[in-house]
Design a protein around this motif. Structure first.
Motif, short mmCIF file in Angstrom:
data_model
loop_
_atom_site.label_atom_id
_atom_site.label_comp_id
_atom_site.label_asym_id
_atom_site.label_seq_id
_atom_site.Cartn_x
_atom_site.Cartn_y
_atom_site.Cartn_z
N GLN A 43 4.09 -4.11 2.68
CA GLN A 43 5.29 -4.39 3.46
C GLN A 43 6.23 -3.19 3.54
O GLN A 43 7.03 -3.09 4.46
CB GLN A 43 6.07 -5.56 2.85
CG GLN A 43 5.31 -6.85 2.79
CD GLN A 43 6.07 -7.90 2.03
OE1 GLN A 43 7.18 -7.68 1.57
NE2 GLN A 43 5.46 -9.06 1.89
N VAL A 45 5.20 0.03 3.66
CA VAL A 45 4.44 1.17 4.14
C VAL A 45 4.15 0.95 5.62
O VAL A 45 3.86 -0.17 6.04
CB VAL A 45 3.12 1.29 3.34
CG1 VAL A 45 2.25 2.39 3.86
CG2 VAL A 45 3.41 1.50 1.88
N ASN A 46 4.22 2.01 6.44
CA ASN A 46 3.93 1.85 7.86
C ASN A 46 2.43 1.96 8.13
O ASN A 46 1.63 2.04 7.19
CB ASN A 46 4.74 2.84 8.71
CG ASN A 46 4.32 4.28 8.51
OD1 ASN A 46 3.39 4.58 7.78
ND2 ASN A 46 5.03 5.18 9.16
N GLU A 47 2.04 1.99 9.40
CA GLU A 47 0.61 1.97 9.76
C GLU A 47 -0.14 3.21 9.30
O GLU A 47 -1.33 3.17 9.05
CB GLU A 47 0.44 1.83 11.28
CG GLU A 47 0.91 0.51 11.84
CD GLU A 47 2.40 0.50 12.12
OE1 GLU A 47 2.99 1.59 12.25
OE2 GLU A 47 2.97 -0.60 12.19
N GLN A 48 0.56 4.34 9.22
CA GLN A 48 -0.09 5.57 8.78
C GLN A 48 -0.13 5.72 7.26
O GLN A 48 -0.72 6.65 6.74
CB GLN A 48 0.62 6.79 9.36
CG GLN A 48 0.42 6.97 10.84
CD GLN A 48 1.65 6.54 11.61
OE1 GLN A 48 2.73 6.49 11.06
NE2 GLN A 48 1.47 6.26 12.87
N LYS A 50 2.75 5.85 5.35
CA LYS A 50 3.98 6.48 4.87
C LYS A 50 4.97 5.43 4.39
O LYS A 50 5.01 4.31 4.91
CB LYS A 50 4.64 7.29 5.99
CG LYS A 50 3.83 8.45 6.49
CD LYS A 50 4.60 9.16 7.58
CE LYS A 50 3.84 10.33 8.13
NZ LYS A 50 4.60 11.02 9.19
N LEU A 52 8.35 3.47 4.10
CA LEU A 52 9.45 3.19 5.02
C LEU A 52 10.78 3.48 4.33
O LEU A 52 10.94 3.20 3.14
CB LEU A 52 9.41 1.73 5.46
CG LEU A 52 8.25 1.34 6.36
CD1 LEU A 52 8.26 -0.16 6.59
CD2 LEU A 52 8.35 2.06 7.67
N LEU A 56 15.42 1.04 7.07
CA LEU A 56 14.56 0.09 7.78
C LEU A 56 14.22 -1.13 6.93
O LEU A 56 14.16 -2.25 7.43
CB LEU A 56 13.26 0.77 8.22
CG LEU A 56 13.40 1.88 9.26
CD1 LEU A 56 12.05 2.45 9.59
CD2 LEU A 56 14.08 1.36 10.50
N THR A 57 13.98 -0.94 5.64
CA THR A 57 13.59 -2.06 4.78
C THR A 57 14.79 -2.86 4.30
O THR A 57 14.67 -4.05 4.04
CB THR A 57 12.80 -1.57 3.56
OG1 THR A 57 13.61 -0.68 2.80
CG2 THR A 57 11.52 -0.90 3.98
N SER A 68 9.03 3.04 -4.31
CA SER A 68 8.36 4.32 -4.05
C SER A 68 7.49 4.73 -5.24
O SER A 68 6.38 5.22 -5.06
CB SER A 68 9.37 5.41 -3.72
OG SER A 68 10.17 5.68 -4.83
N LYS A 88 -2.15 -1.84 8.77
CA LYS A 88 -1.79 -3.25 8.93
C LYS A 88 -2.59 -3.89 10.03
O LYS A 88 -2.99 -3.33 10.97
CB LYS A 88 -0.30 -3.35 9.23
CG LYS A 88 0.53 -2.87 8.08
CD LYS A 88 1.99 -3.02 8.37
CE LYS A 88 2.80 -2.49 7.22
NZ LYS A 88 4.20 -2.58 7.41
#
Length: 88
Positions: A43, A45-48, A50, A52, A56-57, A68, A88
């Motif tokens: 939740q 971590v983005n699609e690549q 990395k 977040l 944003l969170t 982290s 995802k």
């Protein structure tokens, strides 16, 4: 002359009416971030792959640091990938 129904907006008229962000750890009373729970860490971590950012969170500084650290530990133990195309 165009009527009000025919006018198209160049920008989304709902911009600026976002939901209030909150720290889910404080809201649900979570004290510990487990690095072995990959479904929970995805939740944050983005699609690549990395991490977040806090903006944003909505995490507080204390729990963003813990998240982290947990993600980095999970990457080191190959629970989470370092880099991916579609996580995802």
């Amino acid at each position: 002359m165009a009527t009000q129904d025919e006018i198209k907006f160049l920008a989304n008229p709902n911009i600026g009416s976002q939901k209030k962000k909150y720290c889910r750890f404080k809201k649900f009373g979570l004290k510990h971030v487990d690095y072995k729970d990959e479904n929970f860490l995805i939740q944050f971590v983005n699609e690549q792959g990395k991490l977040l950012p806090r903006r944003l969170t909505g995490n507080s500084l204390k729990f963003q640091r813990r998240v982290s650290t947990a993600v980095k530990r999970a990457r080191h133990l190959a629970i989470l990938p370092f880099v991916t195309d579609l996580l995802k």
